[in-house]
Design a protein around this motif. Sequence first.
Motif, PDB file in Angstrom:
ATOM      1  N   THR B  14       0.854  -1.185   0.000  1.00 38.38           N
ATOM      2  CA  THR B  14       0.000   0.000   0.000  1.00 38.38           C
ATOM      3  C   THR B  14       0.892   1.237   0.000  1.00 38.38           C
ATOM      4  N   ALA B  15       0.271   2.391  -0.286  1.00 31.76           N
ATOM      5  CA  ALA B  15       1.035   3.636  -0.306  1.00 31.76           C
ATOM      6  C   ALA B  15       1.681   3.889   1.055  1.00 31.76           C
ATOM      7  N   LEU B  16       0.940   3.594   2.115  1.00 31.81           N
ATOM      8  CA  LEU B  16       1.461   3.843   3.465  1.00 31.81           C
ATOM      9  C   LEU B  16       2.711   3.010   3.715  1.00 31.81           C
ATOM     10  N   TYR B  17       2.670   1.766   3.262  1.00 31.24           N
ATOM     11  CA  TYR B  17       3.809   0.864   3.418  1.00 31.24           C
ATOM     12  C   TYR B  17       5.031   1.419   2.677  1.00 31.24           C
ATOM     13  N   GLU B  18       4.767   2.161   1.629  1.00 35.94           N
ATOM     14  CA  GLU B  18       5.865   2.733   0.852  1.00 35.94           C
ATOM     15  C   GLU B  18       6.236   4.149   1.318  1.00 35.94           C
ATOM     16  N   GLY B  19       5.724   4.521   2.460  1.00 33.08           N
ATOM     17  CA  GLY B  19       6.154   5.790   3.052  1.00 33.08           C
ATOM     18  C   GLY B  19       5.297   6.990   2.698  1.00 33.08           C
ATOM     19  N   VAL B  20       4.191   6.778   2.006  1.00 37.74           N
ATOM     20  CA  VAL B  20       3.309   7.912   1.685  1.00 37.74           C
ATOM     21  C   VAL B  20       2.226   7.981   2.754  1.00 37.74           C
ATOM     22  N   SER B  21       2.054   9.137   3.345  1.00 34.92           N
ATOM     23  CA  SER B  21       0.973   9.257   4.328  1.00 34.92           C
ATOM     24  C   SER B  21       0.083  10.430   3.947  1.00 34.92           C
ATOM     25  N   THR B  22      -0.973  10.608   4.691  1.00 30.30           N
ATOM     26  CA  THR B  22      -1.928  11.670   4.361  1.00 30.30           C
ATOM     27  C   THR B  22      -1.269  13.039   4.578  1.00 30.30           C
ATOM     28  N   LYS B  27      -2.102  21.238   3.281  1.00 29.84           N
ATOM     29  CA  LYS B  27      -1.295  20.691   2.187  1.00 29.84           C
ATOM     30  C   LYS B  27      -2.071  19.594   1.459  1.00 29.84           C
ATOM     31  N   ALA B  28      -1.474  19.138   0.358  1.00 34.67           N
ATOM     32  CA  ALA B  28      -2.073  18.048  -0.412  1.00 34.67           C
ATOM     33  C   ALA B  28      -0.967  17.103  -0.852  1.00 34.67           C
ATOM     34  N   ILE B  29      -1.346  15.941  -1.350  1.00 35.62           N
ATOM     35  CA  ILE B  29      -0.342  14.988  -1.850  1.00 35.62           C
ATOM     36  C   ILE B  29      -0.600  14.727  -3.330  1.00 35.62           C
ATOM     37  N   LEU B  30       0.479  14.824  -4.112  1.00 37.22           N
ATOM     38  CA  LEU B  30       0.420  14.399  -5.522  1.00 37.22           C
ATOM     39  C   LEU B  30       1.398  13.242  -5.650  1.00 37.22           C
ATOM     40  N   LEU B  31       0.928  12.075  -5.961  1.00 36.01           N
ATOM     41  CA  LEU B  31       1.733  10.853  -5.908  1.00 36.01           C
ATOM     42  C   LEU B  31       2.435  10.778  -4.556  1.00 36.01           C
ATOM     43  N   ASP B  32       3.765  10.962  -4.488  1.00 36.87           N
ATOM     44  CA  ASP B  32       4.395  10.883  -3.165  1.00 36.87           C
ATOM     45  C   ASP B  32       4.911  12.238  -2.680  1.00 36.87           C
ATOM     46  N   LYS B  33       4.515  13.312  -3.353  1.00 38.24           N
ATOM     47  CA  LYS B  33       5.041  14.643  -2.987  1.00 38.24           C
ATOM     48  C   LYS B  33       3.976  15.471  -2.261  1.00 38.24           C
ATOM     49  N   ILE B 150      -8.310  10.511  -7.589  1.00 40.71           N
ATOM     50  CA  ILE B 150      -8.238  11.771  -6.846  1.00 40.71           C
ATOM     51  C   ILE B 150      -9.215  11.663  -5.671  1.00 40.71           C
ATOM     52  N   ALA B 151      -8.706  11.910  -4.479  1.00 45.89           N
ATOM     53  CA  ALA B 151      -9.592  11.868  -3.301  1.00 45.89           C
ATOM     54  C   ALA B 151      -9.806  13.287  -2.791  1.00 45.89           C
ATOM     55  N   MET B 152     -11.057  13.747  -2.888  1.00 43.43           N
ATOM     56  CA  MET B 152     -11.392  15.056  -2.308  1.00 43.43           C
ATOM     57  C   MET B 152     -12.110  14.750  -1.009  1.00 43.43           C
ATOM     58  N   CYS B 153     -11.349  14.838   0.072  1.00 45.51           N
ATOM     59  CA  CYS B 153     -11.822  14.310   1.343  1.00 45.51           C
ATOM     60  C   CYS B 153     -12.184  15.442   2.305  1.00 45.51           C
ATOM     61  N   ALA B 154     -13.268  15.264   3.027  1.00 47.18           N
ATOM     62  CA  ALA B 154     -13.676  16.280   4.010  1.00 47.18           C
ATOM     63  C   ALA B 154     -12.896  16.114   5.314  1.00 47.18           C
ATOM     64  N   LEU B 155     -12.175  15.016   5.429  1.00 50.52           N
ATOM     65  CA  LEU B 155     -11.370  14.807   6.641  1.00 50.52           C
ATOM     66  C   LEU B 155      -9.882  14.891   6.281  1.00 50.52           C
ATOM     67  N   SER B 156      -9.115  13.816   6.493  1.00 53.19           N
ATOM     68  CA  SER B 156      -7.660  14.009   6.375  1.00 53.19           C
ATOM     69  C   SER B 156      -7.022  13.445   5.107  1.00 53.19           C
ATOM     70  N   GLY B 157      -7.795  13.046   4.122  1.00 51.39           N
ATOM     71  CA  GLY B 157      -7.206  12.622   2.849  1.00 51.39           C
ATOM     72  C   GLY B 157      -6.915  11.129   2.789  1.00 51.39           C
ATOM     73  N   ARG B 166      -7.325  17.512   1.386  1.00 52.23           N
ATOM     74  CA  ARG B 166      -8.073  17.243   2.602  1.00 52.23           C
ATOM     75  C   ARG B 166      -8.950  18.433   3.005  1.00 52.23           C
ATOM     76  N   ASP B 167      -9.777  18.247   4.003  1.00 52.27           N
ATOM     77  CA  ASP B 167     -10.653  19.300   4.552  1.00 52.27           C
ATOM     78  C   ASP B 167     -11.447  20.010   3.463  1.00 52.27           C
ATOM     79  N   GLN B 168     -11.982  19.250   2.553  1.00 55.12           N
ATOM     80  CA  GLN B 168     -12.708  19.860   1.432  1.00 55.12           C
ATOM     81  C   GLN B 168     -14.176  20.062   1.787  1.00 55.12           C
ATOM     82  N   HIS B 169     -14.483  21.286   2.138  1.00 56.02           N
ATOM     83  CA  HIS B 169     -15.873  21.632   2.435  1.00 56.02           C
ATOM     84  C   HIS B 169     -16.425  22.434   1.265  1.00 56.02           C
TER      85      HIS B 169
END
Lengths: 289, 189
Positions: B14-22, B27-33, B150-157, B166-169
């Motif tokens: 998973t992305a988390l296993y590869e060091g990518v976190s929310t 801020k936002a994440i594009l791939l691993d940046k 693309i995840a447009m998340c109202a919480l933490s992505g 994240r925090d998309q209201h």
Amino acid sequence: MAIDIYKINPEFRDIMPKEIIDLEENATWAQNQKKPRGIKEMPDTKEILEEHSLCAGCPEAAALRYVLAALPKPEETIIVNSTGCTSLMFPHIALHTVHSLFGNQNAVATGIKRVLDWRFPDIEKDVVVLAGDGATVDIGLDYTLQSFFRQENITTICFDNEVYANTGGQESGATPKGQVFKMAPTGKKFEKVKMWELATTAGCHYTMNMTASAPKAVAKAVREAILVAREIGPTFLNIYTPCILEIGLSANEGLGEMKDQDKDRFASYKFVSPEAEEFLKKCKEEGKL
Amino acid sequence: MANQGPAYYSPYPTALYEGVSTPVEGKAILLDKEVDEETAMREIAKQMLTKENATIFPGPQVLYSYSDEARKKAALIKEMAEVLNAKMIPMYDYRPKYPKIDAEIEINPNHPNLTIWHNDIKAAIFIGVHCHYANVALKMVRCETDCYTIAMCALSGHEDAMATIRDQHASDLEQFIKIAREVKAELKL
């Protein structure tokens, strides 16, 4: 808010599948009904169970449809279930359902009911446990009886098929003496546990033992049990829903088997406590039944 | 990193296993940046406007009229779809479909890849999907398709999406629509 979670925002109405639009428009939500909900409307209205993945002709599926059609207030009902054949159906219900660990269902339901009462003191919220005989009579017997002792306001419905069916046919406490299954080749050595009698002794205010052969009777029992649980205390229904596969019947023989058992192991048993009886009389006068 | 799939039909690593976190707040994440929100919004708009069969998957939190925020978001998502020339396919609930879903018109979190394969979707926005199901769906899509998620998340992505903000209201969606219009004009679409 509860009913609002079924109202589709107008912007998305054109992309929603028909069954979801039907759920909003044609399901018998208590809020839109003048009369109590029941099985009579089933042919003309949208059922809350969209589909199921049980065997063809499974009486348990029919029983669940009757139960859902008779819930007094589905939009304010939470169903707690446990592992077993029933857990194959619950993901398909358009209501809040919580799958608990095997046998824990009455403990989980207790917590949910208490929190709901605290969080929504002005709204009647019903918590209904639906589990098989393995979860109710064997693995979860402790939690089930303890919830009765504590007089929790929950309804417990046991779909009694007298066997652990979806794990290949092991005997359960509810299996009758002498019954042979694939995984119980020597036959059961002791009598069927009469859970309905235990429930009455443990403090249930409304207890029934029945089969699912008569839809109207099931619906009436469900309605009464939930109303009593809401106001008075714990209630218990034991409903025979045979596993046609494990007892060697074909898809069209489930109903016949239930009818036969109406006069035998599942001969009608009904207990209503004096408080519950008084309360049900009042409900009838008020048109709630 | 949150590579585009297919990752050999396995949800791992998973992305988390590869060091990518929310992303952290703001801020936002594009791939691993990790990038600024506006940078991410521009990239998201670009991906949606340029990839084939771009689709928005609205989830229960925006499909149903249970709060003012949900009603506001519904109107904005409709506008967003028009600006991005995107189709909308609803993830209307999380029940498993039996015997199978109609992949043409619906998406289910238990096998989201079917809808993406069937409609040949190359970019998709998940919005209004409850986080626990978004996590499941995004992992499956990431490993089994080449869709830019693309995840447009109202919480933490969601780290398993290719892009997450994240925090998309409702007010943030208005901002995104404004940016999408600018990007559309820049791309002369």
